[in-house]
Design a protein around this motif. Structure first.
Motif, PDB file in Angstrom:
ATOM      1  N   TYR A 193       9.578   8.175   0.091  1.00  0.00           N
ATOM      2  CA  TYR A 193       9.332   7.870  -1.313  1.00  0.00           C
ATOM      3  C   TYR A 193      10.495   7.065  -1.880  1.00  0.00           C
ATOM      4  O   TYR A 193      11.663   7.270  -1.504  1.00  0.00           O
ATOM      5  CB  TYR A 193       9.177   9.155  -2.136  1.00  0.00           C
ATOM      6  CG  TYR A 193       7.976  10.005  -1.784  1.00  0.00           C
ATOM      7  CD1 TYR A 193       6.829   9.445  -1.246  1.00  0.00           C
ATOM      8  CD2 TYR A 193       7.980  11.391  -2.005  1.00  0.00           C
ATOM      9  CE1 TYR A 193       5.721  10.227  -0.921  1.00  0.00           C
ATOM     10  CE2 TYR A 193       6.888  12.181  -1.692  1.00  0.00           C
ATOM     11  CZ  TYR A 193       5.769  11.592  -1.141  1.00  0.00           C
ATOM     12  OH  TYR A 193       4.682  12.368  -0.816  1.00  0.00           O
ATOM     13  N   ARG A 223       1.750   2.628 -10.900  1.00  0.00           N
ATOM     14  CA  ARG A 223       1.295   3.698 -10.029  1.00  0.00           C
ATOM     15  C   ARG A 223      -0.126   3.414  -9.556  1.00  0.00           C
ATOM     16  O   ARG A 223      -0.904   2.744 -10.226  1.00  0.00           O
ATOM     17  CB  ARG A 223       1.327   5.046 -10.759  1.00  0.00           C
ATOM     18  CG  ARG A 223       2.725   5.488 -11.170  1.00  0.00           C
ATOM     19  CD  ARG A 223       2.709   6.889 -11.766  1.00  0.00           C
ATOM     20  NE  ARG A 223       4.026   7.266 -12.249  1.00  0.00           N
ATOM     21  CZ  ARG A 223       5.007   7.734 -11.487  1.00  0.00           C
ATOM     22  NH1 ARG A 223       4.790   7.889 -10.195  1.00  0.00           N
ATOM     23  NH2 ARG A 223       6.169   8.057 -12.006  1.00  0.00           N
ATOM     24  N   ALA A 224      -0.448   3.960  -8.361  1.00  0.00           N
ATOM     25  CA  ALA A 224      -1.820   3.847  -7.862  1.00  0.00           C
ATOM     26  C   ALA A 224      -2.724   4.755  -8.688  1.00  0.00           C
ATOM     27  O   ALA A 224      -2.357   5.888  -9.028  1.00  0.00           O
ATOM     28  CB  ALA A 224      -1.878   4.238  -6.395  1.00  0.00           C
ATOM     29  N   HIS A 225      -3.918   4.249  -8.985  1.00  0.00           N
ATOM     30  CA  HIS A 225      -4.832   4.993  -9.858  1.00  0.00           C
ATOM     31  C   HIS A 225      -6.260   4.738  -9.381  1.00  0.00           C
ATOM     32  O   HIS A 225      -6.669   3.592  -9.201  1.00  0.00           O
ATOM     33  CB  HIS A 225      -4.650   4.498 -11.302  1.00  0.00           C
ATOM     34  CG  HIS A 225      -5.635   5.062 -12.264  1.00  0.00           C
ATOM     35  ND1 HIS A 225      -5.792   6.424 -12.472  1.00  0.00           N
ATOM     36  CD2 HIS A 225      -6.528   4.447 -13.093  1.00  0.00           C
ATOM     37  CE1 HIS A 225      -6.733   6.612 -13.385  1.00  0.00           C
ATOM     38  NE2 HIS A 225      -7.196   5.427 -13.781  1.00  0.00           N
ATOM     39  N   ASP A 279       1.145   9.012  -5.457  1.00  0.00           N
ATOM     40  CA  ASP A 279       0.506   8.882  -6.767  1.00  0.00           C
ATOM     41  C   ASP A 279      -0.832   9.601  -6.842  1.00  0.00           C
ATOM     42  O   ASP A 279      -1.302   9.931  -7.939  1.00  0.00           O
ATOM     43  CB  ASP A 279       0.272   7.394  -7.094  1.00  0.00           C
ATOM     44  CG  ASP A 279       1.580   6.624  -7.284  1.00  0.00           C
ATOM     45  OD1 ASP A 279       2.606   7.269  -7.565  1.00  0.00           O
ATOM     46  OD2 ASP A 279       1.563   5.380  -7.141  1.00  0.00           O
ATOM     47  N   ASP A 293      -0.293  -6.011  -1.976  1.00  0.00           N
ATOM     48  CA  ASP A 293      -0.225  -4.745  -2.717  1.00  0.00           C
ATOM     49  C   ASP A 293       1.052  -3.975  -2.396  1.00  0.00           C
ATOM     50  O   ASP A 293       1.693  -3.409  -3.297  1.00  0.00           O
ATOM     51  CB  ASP A 293      -1.441  -3.874  -2.382  1.00  0.00           C
ATOM     52  CG  ASP A 293      -2.753  -4.575  -2.680  1.00  0.00           C
ATOM     53  OD1 ASP A 293      -2.928  -5.053  -3.806  1.00  0.00           O
ATOM     54  OD2 ASP A 293      -3.593  -4.661  -1.754  1.00  0.00           O
ATOM     55  N   LEU A 294       1.414  -3.944  -1.109  1.00  0.00           N
ATOM     56  CA  LEU A 294       2.569  -3.137  -0.686  1.00  0.00           C
ATOM     57  C   LEU A 294       3.889  -3.778  -1.086  1.00  0.00           C
ATOM     58  O   LEU A 294       4.918  -3.098  -1.102  1.00  0.00           O
ATOM     59  CB  LEU A 294       2.503  -2.884   0.818  1.00  0.00           C
ATOM     60  CG  LEU A 294       1.246  -2.142   1.299  1.00  0.00           C
ATOM     61  CD1 LEU A 294       1.301  -1.906   2.796  1.00  0.00           C
ATOM     62  CD2 LEU A 294       1.058  -0.831   0.552  1.00  0.00           C
ATOM     63  N   LEU A 304       3.532   2.019   0.496  1.00  0.00           N
ATOM     64  CA  LEU A 304       2.433   2.908   0.859  1.00  0.00           C
ATOM     65  C   LEU A 304       2.765   4.362   0.559  1.00  0.00           C
ATOM     66  O   LEU A 304       1.923   5.114   0.038  1.00  0.00           O
ATOM     67  CB  LEU A 304       2.091   2.730   2.342  1.00  0.00           C
ATOM     68  CG  LEU A 304       0.936   3.585   2.864  1.00  0.00           C
ATOM     69  CD1 LEU A 304      -0.359   3.256   2.114  1.00  0.00           C
ATOM     70  CD2 LEU A 304       0.743   3.380   4.366  1.00  0.00           C
ATOM     71  N   ASP A 324       4.694   5.654  -1.712  1.00  0.00           N
ATOM     72  CA  ASP A 324       4.616   5.909  -3.150  1.00  0.00           C
ATOM     73  C   ASP A 324       3.169   5.929  -3.633  1.00  0.00           C
ATOM     74  O   ASP A 324       2.797   6.740  -4.499  1.00  0.00           O
ATOM     75  CB  ASP A 324       5.396   4.843  -3.915  1.00  0.00           C
ATOM     76  CG  ASP A 324       6.898   5.017  -3.775  1.00  0.00           C
ATOM     77  OD1 ASP A 324       7.323   6.075  -3.258  1.00  0.00           O
ATOM     78  OD2 ASP A 324       7.647   4.104  -4.158  1.00  0.00           O
ATOM     79  N   ARG A 325       2.336   5.059  -3.085  1.00  0.00           N
ATOM     80  CA  ARG A 325       0.924   5.023  -3.475  1.00  0.00           C
ATOM     81  C   ARG A 325       0.236   6.338  -3.076  1.00  0.00           C
ATOM     82  O   ARG A 325      -0.599   6.865  -3.829  1.00  0.00           O
ATOM     83  CB  ARG A 325       0.220   3.825  -2.808  1.00  0.00           C
ATOM     84  CG  ARG A 325       0.612   2.486  -3.420  1.00  0.00           C
ATOM     85  CD  ARG A 325       0.038   1.308  -2.649  1.00  0.00           C
ATOM     86  NE  ARG A 325       0.430   0.049  -3.253  1.00  0.00           N
ATOM     87  CZ  ARG A 325      -0.267  -0.603  -4.195  1.00  0.00           C
ATOM     88  NH1 ARG A 325      -1.419  -0.103  -4.610  1.00  0.00           N
ATOM     89  NH2 ARG A 325       0.174  -1.729  -4.709  1.00  0.00           N
ATOM     90  N   ARG A 374       4.143  -2.010  -4.574  1.00  0.00           N
ATOM     91  CA  ARG A 374       4.458  -0.576  -4.461  1.00  0.00           C
ATOM     92  C   ARG A 374       4.181  -0.136  -3.034  1.00  0.00           C
ATOM     93  O   ARG A 374       3.099  -0.391  -2.489  1.00  0.00           O
ATOM     94  CB  ARG A 374       3.607   0.234  -5.452  1.00  0.00           C
ATOM     95  CG  ARG A 374       3.990   1.718  -5.553  1.00  0.00           C
ATOM     96  CD  ARG A 374       3.384   2.335  -6.814  1.00  0.00           C
ATOM     97  NE  ARG A 374       3.680   3.762  -6.953  1.00  0.00           N
ATOM     98  CZ  ARG A 374       4.834   4.267  -7.396  1.00  0.00           C
ATOM     99  NH1 ARG A 374       5.821   3.438  -7.742  1.00  0.00           N
ATOM    100  NH2 ARG A 374       5.004   5.562  -7.522  1.00  0.00           N
ATOM    101  N   TRP A 382      -5.368  -1.704   1.103  1.00  0.00           N
ATOM    102  CA  TRP A 382      -4.168  -2.313   0.533  1.00  0.00           C
ATOM    103  C   TRP A 382      -3.607  -3.301   1.543  1.00  0.00           C
ATOM    104  O   TRP A 382      -3.530  -3.017   2.745  1.00  0.00           O
ATOM    105  CB  TRP A 382      -3.121  -1.241   0.231  1.00  0.00           C
ATOM    106  CG  TRP A 382      -3.501  -0.332  -0.901  1.00  0.00           C
ATOM    107  CD1 TRP A 382      -4.046  -0.686  -2.086  1.00  0.00           C
ATOM    108  CD2 TRP A 382      -3.352   1.091  -0.942  1.00  0.00           C
ATOM    109  NE1 TRP A 382      -4.260   0.405  -2.878  1.00  0.00           N
ATOM    110  CE2 TRP A 382      -3.829   1.522  -2.214  1.00  0.00           C
ATOM    111  CE3 TRP A 382      -2.867   2.041  -0.046  1.00  0.00           C
ATOM    112  CZ2 TRP A 382      -3.843   2.863  -2.590  1.00  0.00           C
ATOM    113  CZ3 TRP A 382      -2.867   3.376  -0.430  1.00  0.00           C
ATOM    114  CH2 TRP A 382      -3.353   3.775  -1.681  1.00  0.00           C
TER     115      TRP A 382
END
Length: 566
Positions: free
Chosen positions: A519, A538-540, A497, A485-486, A491, A493-494, A489, A481
């Motif tokens: 968070y 959300r990270a997936h 997730d 990316d950050l 780090l 929170d990722r 969202r 990331w």
């Protein structure tokens, strides 16, 4: 080693006693000489009425007094030479203390702690300015009693050291930005450490600022070293707006200074480049100068700022900071502008990197971090840590199988950490500087399932990745990331997730206990006031959640308890 803040003033005070004793001795000598001259005049006036024997006796007495006074004068000159020798030694130490302050100012540009003892140095300078003026008057007084080649030589020497002191005391107190963007406002300040001495402040001198190339700075320093600057305005390499200010004296603080609050570099003229040189390698300097009148003599003072690199685009900033970081860290206390070594030892560079990263992020690098950086600089070759690192290795030659240099990679990580990871880095939740092989082969195999480690990417500039052991024992690495990316969202929170991430290494704390305070807290509402349905990103990781993972499974270590579910 320069004497401390207390030792130097004490030594100056001791010399001040000797200077005062010189004044008393000179005063006594002048009185005795005047008495002798009066006796000689009286003898001449009475000579016509005196017998030959009386004349002979008077002449003999005069000669005896003359010899005694001549011996006294020689003793005075000897004492004066001793005082001047001691003064020279003290002035050298004060000027060296000032140069050390300037050197520390450069190191502070890399983030090193800065002990600002300039007020202490000024007190020493003020005492010396007063003392050398007295010494000058004593030598002059002795010369008025009769020509003496030795005294003439002493007078010229005293004038020389007096001038050196006054000129050396003119310094840049607040440096301009060392990476300077055109058409961007910036500030700077100069200070003259003579304070109220000499009375120069009564005239509120005007200070002018121009920008010089490295070659111009070298020529200027060579032509004007240990002497007044030539009265004409020096040739410059650009145009600076709002480049004139007036010196003001603050009686409460005894600070005699000029502030430039709104300067702006409008134009810059660059030199021709040689070989692989770029505009980010080119150093300039701001020259501050003034001319004042003291006792009908003109004093022209000047001082150079620390080197600056001029840029026009933000993408030129990383390489520019490489130039400045190397210069601030490795320049000599006395040098020709702006010479730096082409190579330095790792122990020197490691201090500079640690200082730079620690000041930017709030936590210093560990010994393991520094060992990793060493291996990266030496292209993964182990060594005794005594080798030299060249400027080219530092920021010119690409890393193996990469399109970027060591400095590009290091600077991008520093910026990512400062902008997005500051609190996590300070808390020690990010290992950061560790290679992929060691992570996957040495560390993760020894950890329980669900353990994860945060490391900086080797392949992605300014990237951070998560290495972890999944529930089947596979050792995996998420795609890095970056800042992009950050920004979407954070780090923490990722990490929240992804349920497969449960224990953070090296703290070995449950994820939510370690990251809970970081968070983001969102209001849990079905709709907002304007009727829109709340949603989030959300990270997936489909490969994990779908069970389609490429990796070598391992058995769960039996002696490590399974983590609790979160």
């Amino acid at each position: 080693m320069v004497e401390g803040a207390y030792a130097l003033p004490a030594r100056i005070q001791k010399l001040a006693v000797d200077v005062e004793n010189m004044r008393l001795a000179l005063q006594s000598f002048q009185g005795e000489q005047e008495s002798m001259y009066n006796y000689f005049n009286e003898l001449n006036q009475r000579r016509a009425l005196m017998t030959p024997q009386e004349i002979q006796e008077g002449d003999n007495q005069f000669k005896e007094q003359y010899i005694i006074l001549n011996d006294r004068k020689k003793a005075l000159v000897t004492d004066l030479r001793r005082v001047i020798t001691e003064y020279d030694a003290i002035q050298d130490q004060v000027i060296m203390a000032l140069k050390m302050w300037q050197r520390n100012q450069a190191l502070a540009g890399n983030g090193a702690p800065f002990h600002d003892n300039l007020d202490d140095i000024q007190r020493c300078v003020e005492m010396l300015v007063d003392m050398v003026a007295k010494i000058h008057s004593y030598v002059n007084s002795l010369l008025l009693m009769g020509d003496d080649p030795l005294l003439t030589e002493l007078l010229n020497h005293v004038r020389s050291v007096q001038k050196m002191l006054v000129l050396s005391a003119f310094i840049v107190e607040r440096q301009p930005p060392q990476v300077m963007k055109t058409h961007t406002r910036f500030a700077a300040a100069v200070r003259w450490l003579i304070g109220p001495q000499l009375g120069v402040y009564h005239n509120n001198p005007t200070i002018e600022c121009v920008i010089l190339s490295e070659a111009q700075a070298q020529r200027h320093a060579a032509h004007n070293s240990n002497s007044d600057m030539q009265s004409c305005t020096p040739q410059s390499s650009g145009e600076i707006l709002n480049n004139i200010s007036t010196m003001e004296y603050q009686q409460a603080t005894r600070v005699f200074s000029a502030s430039f609050r709104n300067m702006q570099l409008k134009k810059i003229k660059r030199a021709e480049k040689k070989g692989t040189e770029s505009v980010m390698d080119e150093k300039f300097s701001l020259l501050f100068f003034t001319t004042v009148v003291f006792n009908e003599f003109k004093i022209s003072c000047w001082t150079l700022s620390l080197p600056v690199v001029v840029i026009v685009h933000g993408n030129q900033e990383p390489q520019s900071w490489a130039t400045i970081t190397w210069d601030n860290a490795f320049s000599d206390i006395t040098r020709e502008p702006f010479q730096v070594p082409e190579k330095v030892r790792w122990e020197q560079l490691s201090v500079a990197l640690n200082t730079k990263f620690g000041s930017a992020t709030g936590r210093n690098l560990t010994e393991d971090n520094l060992n990793f950086l060493y291996e990266k600089l030496f292209r993964n070759e182990a060594g005794e840590h005594t080798e030299f690192i060249t400027w080219a290795q530092f920021c010119k030659e690409p890393l193996p199988d990469r399109s970027f240099t060591f400095w590009d990679w290091f600077f991008a990580i520093m910026k990512l950490t400062k902008d997005h990871l500051l609190n996590l880095w300070k808390e020690g939740l990010i290992v950061g500087f560790i290679n992929k092989r060691k992570t996957l082969e040495d560390i993760l195999p020894m950890q329980q399932f669900g353990t994860f480690l945060l490391r900086f990417s080797d392949s992605e500039l300014g990237g951070i990745t998560v290495a972890f052991v999944d529930d089947q024992g596979n050792k995996l690495m998420l795609a890095p990331w970056t800042s992009r990316d950050l920004n979407i969202r954070c780090l923490a929170d990722r990490i929240h997730d992804l349920n497969v991430l449960r224990i953070v290494y090296p703290k070995n704390l449950p994820r939510d206990e370690a990251f809970g305070t970081f968070y983001s807290h969102h209001v849990d509402e079905q709709t907002t006031r304007d009727g829109y349905v709340a949603n989030t990103i959300r990270a997936h990781v489909p490969a994990i959640e779908g069970g389609s993972v490429v990796g070598t499974p391992q058995h769960q270590p039996q002696d490590i308890p399974m983590p609790k579910k979160f």
